[in-house]
Design a protein around this motif. Sequence first.
Motif, PDB file in Angstrom:
ATOM      1  N   ARG A  13       0.818  -1.224   0.000  1.00 13.70           N
ATOM      2  CA  ARG A  13       0.000   0.000   0.000  1.00 13.70           C
ATOM      3  C   ARG A  13       0.847   1.268   0.000  1.00 13.70           C
ATOM      4  NH1 ARG A  13      -5.065  -1.039   4.227  1.00 13.70           N
ATOM      5  NH2 ARG A  13      -6.026  -2.762   3.059  1.00 13.70           N
ATOM      6  N   THR A  14       2.068   1.173   0.496  1.00 14.88           N
ATOM      7  CA  THR A  14       2.902   2.377   0.598  1.00 14.88           C
ATOM      8  C   THR A  14       4.073   2.392  -0.390  1.00 14.88           C
ATOM      9  OG1 THR A  14       4.285   1.339   2.323  1.00 14.88           O
ATOM     10  CG2 THR A  14       2.370   2.629   3.053  1.00 14.88           C
ATOM     11  N   LYS A  15       4.318   1.269  -1.076  1.00 15.27           N
ATOM     12  CA  LYS A  15       5.506   1.157  -1.920  1.00 15.27           C
ATOM     13  C   LYS A  15       5.586   2.271  -2.960  1.00 15.27           C
ATOM     14  CE  LYS A  15       8.115  -2.087  -4.783  1.00 15.27           C
ATOM     15  NZ  LYS A  15       8.191  -3.468  -5.329  1.00 15.27           N
ATOM     16  N   ASN A  16       4.442   2.597  -3.557  1.00 12.47           N
ATOM     17  CA  ASN A  16       4.457   3.605  -4.616  1.00 12.47           C
ATOM     18  C   ASN A  16       4.828   4.991  -4.101  1.00 12.47           C
ATOM     19  OD1 ASN A  16       3.705   1.593  -6.339  1.00 12.47           O
ATOM     20  ND2 ASN A  16       1.610   2.306  -6.643  1.00 12.47           N
ATOM     21  N   TYR A  17       4.690   5.222  -2.801  1.00  8.98           N
ATOM     22  CA  TYR A  17       5.053   6.526  -2.248  1.00  8.98           C
ATOM     23  C   TYR A  17       6.560   6.763  -2.281  1.00  8.98           C
ATOM     24  CZ  TYR A  17       0.278   7.152  -0.593  1.00  8.98           C
ATOM     25  OH  TYR A  17      -1.094   7.315  -0.536  1.00  8.98           O
ATOM     26  N   SER A  18       7.334   5.697  -2.518  1.00 11.91           N
ATOM     27  CA  SER A  18       8.775   5.885  -2.626  1.00 11.91           C
ATOM     28  C   SER A  18       9.139   6.799  -3.792  1.00 11.91           C
ATOM     29  CB  SER A  18       9.488   4.538  -2.783  1.00 11.91           C
ATOM     30  OG  SER A  18       9.103   3.898  -3.984  1.00 11.91           O
ATOM     31  N   PHE A  19       8.255   6.897  -4.770  1.00  7.37           N
ATOM     32  CA  PHE A  19       8.491   7.801  -5.908  1.00  7.37           C
ATOM     33  C   PHE A  19       8.671   9.235  -5.425  1.00  7.37           C
ATOM     34  CE2 PHE A  19       7.021  10.458  -9.483  1.00  7.37           C
ATOM     35  CZ  PHE A  19       7.850   9.998 -10.492  1.00  7.37           C
ATOM     36  N   TYR A  20       7.941   9.599  -4.375  1.00  8.87           N
ATOM     37  CA  TYR A  20       8.035  10.970  -3.868  1.00  8.87           C
ATOM     38  C   TYR A  20       9.368  11.214  -3.163  1.00  8.87           C
ATOM     39  CZ  TYR A  20       3.138  10.960  -5.054  1.00  8.87           C
ATOM     40  OH  TYR A  20       1.962  10.866  -5.761  1.00  8.87           O
ATOM     41  N   LEU A  21       9.976  10.143  -2.652  1.00  8.10           N
ATOM     42  CA  LEU A  21      11.331  10.287  -2.106  1.00  8.10           C
ATOM     43  C   LEU A  21      12.325  10.608  -3.219  1.00  8.10           C
ATOM     44  CD1 LEU A  21      11.616   7.376   0.514  1.00  8.10           C
ATOM     45  CD2 LEU A  21      11.174   9.800   0.933  1.00  8.10           C
TER      46      LEU A  21
END
Length: 262
Positions: free
Chosen positions: A49-57
């Motif tokens: 659920r959170t993996k895609n938020y790594s793009f914002y890093l």
Amino acid sequence: RNQVNSLLLTMRIFLGILSLLWKVYIAIVFFFFAIILFPFFLVIIQFPRTKNYSFYLFIFWSYMMRVFCFYPIKKIRHGKTPKGPYIIVANHTSYLDIFFMYSIVPQHQFMFLGKSEILGYPLVSTYFKSMNVPVYRNDKSKAGRAYLGAIKAYQQGFSLAIFPEGTFPEIDLPKMVSFKGGAFKLAKELNAPIFPITFMNNYKLFSDPLEWLGPARPGLAVVHLHPLVTVDQIESMTAEELKAHCFQIISKPLEEAHPELY
């Protein structure tokens, strides 16, 4: 004449040493943020659920590289900012092309299709393999799996970023070398629009690190963002025609800026 040549050589060596020091500084900034962000990245990628938020890093990392390395960017838009997913194709003369991409087109998550050699770099490999698709150019079976991985990523809603030259040109920069066909076969198979991008001068701001005394300095990076090559256009062309069309689009600003190379 000998004195003039000696003076010019001395100046080139002096400028080369300054460039080398700048490359060292950039490496320090790069790894500082790589280490600072690494714990957050490891936590985020553990959960679907959170993996895609790594793009914002990656976007944050890109902006920090630009701020701390004094690289403002001038975007020259030739159309509206497109909505993804799409396949990004761009010329490639510097590692800055990769770092800048995240903050140049942050509006839609994308994965790079990049050479598998990156997996040999400590720390960087963890970032790369978790949110990108490694391409094994010397292993046909693994290359096939990478192709299928790219298709799966696109079907999941990711854009794909590809440097179709496959390598840095070695002479006459920034003149491009011939494109490889993978990106355009993908576009045909996926019915995916193509977003062409031209990096104008990154090679002057940060040359290949293996070229120790090659140019490197702070400065304004210029990038052209071209209109999408639409699905209708892609369907009307063969893969070879599409490759030639995209090459012409990306090359045009370079030809206008450097007519002496063409």
